[in-house]
Design an enzyme around this catalytic site. Sequence first.
Site, PDB file in Angstrom:
ATOM      1  N   ASP A  19      -6.416   9.517   8.721  1.00  0.00           N
ATOM      2  CA  ASP A  19      -6.526   9.371  10.185  1.00  0.00           C
ATOM      3  C   ASP A  19      -7.396  10.496  10.735  1.00  0.00           C
ATOM      4  OD1 ASP A  19      -6.110   8.991  12.885  1.00  0.00           O
ATOM      5  OD2 ASP A  19      -4.112   9.914  12.866  1.00  0.00           O
ATOM      6  N   ASP A  23      -4.093   9.629  15.966  1.00  0.00           N
ATOM      7  CA  ASP A  23      -3.191   8.637  16.579  1.00  0.00           C
ATOM      8  C   ASP A  23      -2.131   8.140  15.599  1.00  0.00           C
ATOM      9  OD1 ASP A  23      -4.632   7.005  14.912  1.00  0.00           O
ATOM     10  OD2 ASP A  23      -5.309   5.611  16.476  1.00  0.00           O
ATOM     11  N   ASP A  27      -8.219   5.399   9.873  1.00  0.00           N
ATOM     12  CA  ASP A  27      -9.388   4.783  10.499  1.00  0.00           C
ATOM     13  C   ASP A  27     -10.622   4.951   9.616  1.00  0.00           C
ATOM     14  OD1 ASP A  27     -10.142   7.485  10.995  1.00  0.00           O
ATOM     15  OD2 ASP A  27      -8.891   7.458  12.807  1.00  0.00           O
ATOM     16  N   ASP A  96     -12.470  -7.442   3.140  1.00  0.00           N
ATOM     17  CA  ASP A  96     -11.453  -8.473   3.037  1.00  0.00           C
ATOM     18  C   ASP A  96     -11.896  -9.661   3.887  1.00  0.00           C
ATOM     19  OD1 ASP A  96      -8.724  -9.535   2.553  1.00  0.00           O
ATOM     20  OD2 ASP A  96      -8.262  -7.423   2.168  1.00  0.00           O
ATOM     21  N   ASP A 204      -8.743 -13.466   0.827  1.00  0.00           N
ATOM     22  CA  ASP A 204      -7.307 -13.584   1.029  1.00  0.00           C
ATOM     23  C   ASP A 204      -6.816 -15.024   0.809  1.00  0.00           C
ATOM     24  OD1 ASP A 204      -4.975 -12.012   2.210  1.00  0.00           O
ATOM     25  OD2 ASP A 204      -4.983 -13.743   3.541  1.00  0.00           O
ATOM     26  N   GLU A 261      -8.183 -14.000  -4.090  1.00  0.00           N
ATOM     27  CA  GLU A 261      -6.745 -13.727  -4.216  1.00  0.00           C
ATOM     28  C   GLU A 261      -6.042 -15.082  -4.275  1.00  0.00           C
ATOM     29  OE1 GLU A 261      -2.868 -11.858  -2.028  1.00  0.00           O
ATOM     30  OE2 GLU A 261      -4.229 -13.229  -1.043  1.00  0.00           O
ATOM     31  N   HIS A 333      -1.316  -3.465  -1.687  1.00  0.00           N
ATOM     32  CA  HIS A 333      -0.595  -3.242  -0.430  1.00  0.00           C
ATOM     33  C   HIS A 333       0.552  -4.222  -0.221  1.00  0.00           C
ATOM     34  CE1 HIS A 333      -3.365  -6.457   0.245  1.00  0.00           C
ATOM     35  NE2 HIS A 333      -2.770  -6.761   1.383  1.00  0.00           N
ATOM     36  N   ASP A 334       0.697  -5.201  -1.115  1.00  0.00           N
ATOM     37  CA  ASP A 334       1.779  -6.184  -0.998  1.00  0.00           C
ATOM     38  C   ASP A 334       2.867  -5.987  -2.046  1.00  0.00           C
ATOM     39  OD1 ASP A 334       0.385  -7.542   1.040  1.00  0.00           O
ATOM     40  OD2 ASP A 334      -0.654  -8.822  -0.405  1.00  0.00           O
TER      41      ASP A 334
HETATM   42  C1  NOJ Z   1      -2.285 -11.748   1.289  1.00  0.00           C
HETATM   43  C2  NOJ Z   1      -2.420 -10.373   1.850  1.00  0.00           C
HETATM   44  O1  NOJ Z   1      -2.682  -9.475   0.811  1.00  0.00           O
HETATM   45  C3  NOJ Z   1      -1.145 -10.074   2.600  1.00  0.00           C
HETATM   46  O2  NOJ Z   1      -1.055  -8.718   2.973  1.00  0.00           O
HETATM   47  C4  NOJ Z   1      -1.078 -10.986   3.774  1.00  0.00           C
HETATM   48  O3  NOJ Z   1       0.167 -10.824   4.434  1.00  0.00           O
HETATM   49  C5  NOJ Z   1      -1.223 -12.454   3.373  1.00  0.00           C
HETATM   50  N1  NOJ Z   1      -2.230 -12.679   2.380  1.00  0.00           N
HETATM   51  C6  NOJ Z   1      -1.570 -13.299   4.566  1.00  0.00           C
HETATM   52  O4  NOJ Z   1      -2.868 -12.990   5.009  1.00  0.00           O
END
Ligand code: NOJ
Length: 560
Positions: A19, A23, A27, A96, A204, A261, A333-334
Amino acid sequence: MSWWKSAVVYQVYPRSFADSDGDGIGDLAGIASRLDHVAELGADVLWLCPVYPSPQDDAGYDISDYRAIDSTFGTLADFDRLLAEVHARGMKLVTDLVVNHTSDEHAWFAESRSSRDSPRRDWYWWRPPRAGMEAGAPGAEPTNWRSAFSGPAWELDPATGEYYLHIFSRKQPDLNWETPELREAIYEMMRWWLERGVDGFRMDVVNFISKDPALPDGRGDGGAFVSGSEHYICGPRVHEFLAEMHREVFAGRDGLLTVGEMPGVTVEDARLFTDPARAELDMVFQFEHVQLDQGATKWDLRPLALRDLKASLGRWQAGLAERGWNSLYWGNHDQPRAVSRFGDDGEHRVRAAKMLATVLQMHRGTPYVYQGEELGMTNAPFARLEDFRDIESLNHYAESVAAGADPEHVLASLRRMGRDNARTPMQWDASERAGFTTGTPWLAVNPNHVEINAEAARADPDSVFHHYRRLIELRHSEPVVAHGDFTMLLPDDERVYAFTRRLGDVELLVLGNFSGAAAEAAVPSGERWRAAEVLVGEAPDGLLSLRPWEGRVLKARSAR
Ligand code: NOJ
């Protein structure tokens, strides 16, 4: 050609990387200020999660304008500067691309929902209530599909009396790829980014873009709502759409990377998506190996059997050996943090993080390093529901508890599987806010940053960070790593992961001990390997003896 076969991708989650303006949210200028970290690691490509204008219902995966930058992250000028800085370090930038859905605040959706006769009505999936039912009545949704973020996948728009489809949150309406003008608008937007200089896209859930237009009910008996995904995962026209996208956007442009993905993709389909002769995508990002510790849903936890992991990853290696290409990853990140999920984030954290890196990076495919993985960052000690931010976790909690589940039990699964684990701020140093921000971070910094941080890792030659550097360098310098063939060994061993790679007369043996006890790798031709060179790791107890969570790479000249 296929430069990405010997490349390593570093994934940046912008909200949590750095950051610059205090904030509490990362960024673009923050990312630019930390690029040397990525360059020093040796990564070839930086993948940037979404930074477009967004109501942030799903942390930026709900995009309201495809051709701008969210003010939280900066401006288009900041983006151009970041791109130039990435290029100046000899790296590429992949962005992305989220085109299965937009935000409900995107101008396209506003227009689409404005009336049943809107020229953009068919850019999304609108349907009347189920035959014979009143709009809004329980069960009147056009199909029984469930949203990935709990509840039905349909939302009623009272103004026009119809429902729209949203596989993700109700603020993420699905685009209707059957409409040619919509597809052209997307291709045009993609060309716009490429002309700006970006080097490709991570797409995505791109295998969800073709739905069976009849929208049949989903099979199964998961209650009132079932997944329904058999009607949209790798749907009838997905290959046609991706081939068209390739012709319209990528043909004639060199040096790009495209990765799809693809939850639920099979090896056979992946081969079709990534067969160069078919000109669709360069590689897929598949999920089989990160679902082996789950039951019916991701919240239904079960222990991982190492033999299942080997069987799955081995099948993908074999299935794409001749044609096609895969991505390699433990986390993003998921997903929860890799060392907490597949390794040991306690006593043996450093060794386990290195072992996981060794095993993964020595597979065939393009490795993805998720920010902080190169430090061995761990899951976060979330105590209460209020500590979580992610819509997926919050919706799941609300739905399950309302249905009578024990709140403590649900919290326990959020702690293990929740996406916020991967989204805590990047740990740059031992200072109070980990060097991430001078303000209040949007998600709490993991208290273990006093020990686990980039500054400490850089100063320690034995750190996880320097181990990653070595592995990445090997992919660049040893052709067998990128191009060699792959043979899985010891498929039934419950502790040792072992495989060989071979190219010409060079052979590697890769070993990983996935247990907290010492283990002996009972590989075939053990005698030969006992005389091999140690390429990665140490071997204090013998070349085939592994300490708890230890990994190693041996190199030999093959007998052939
Ligand atoms: C996959 C992404 O990696 C995830 O973070 C997102 O919630 C879903 N697709 C929907 O876009």
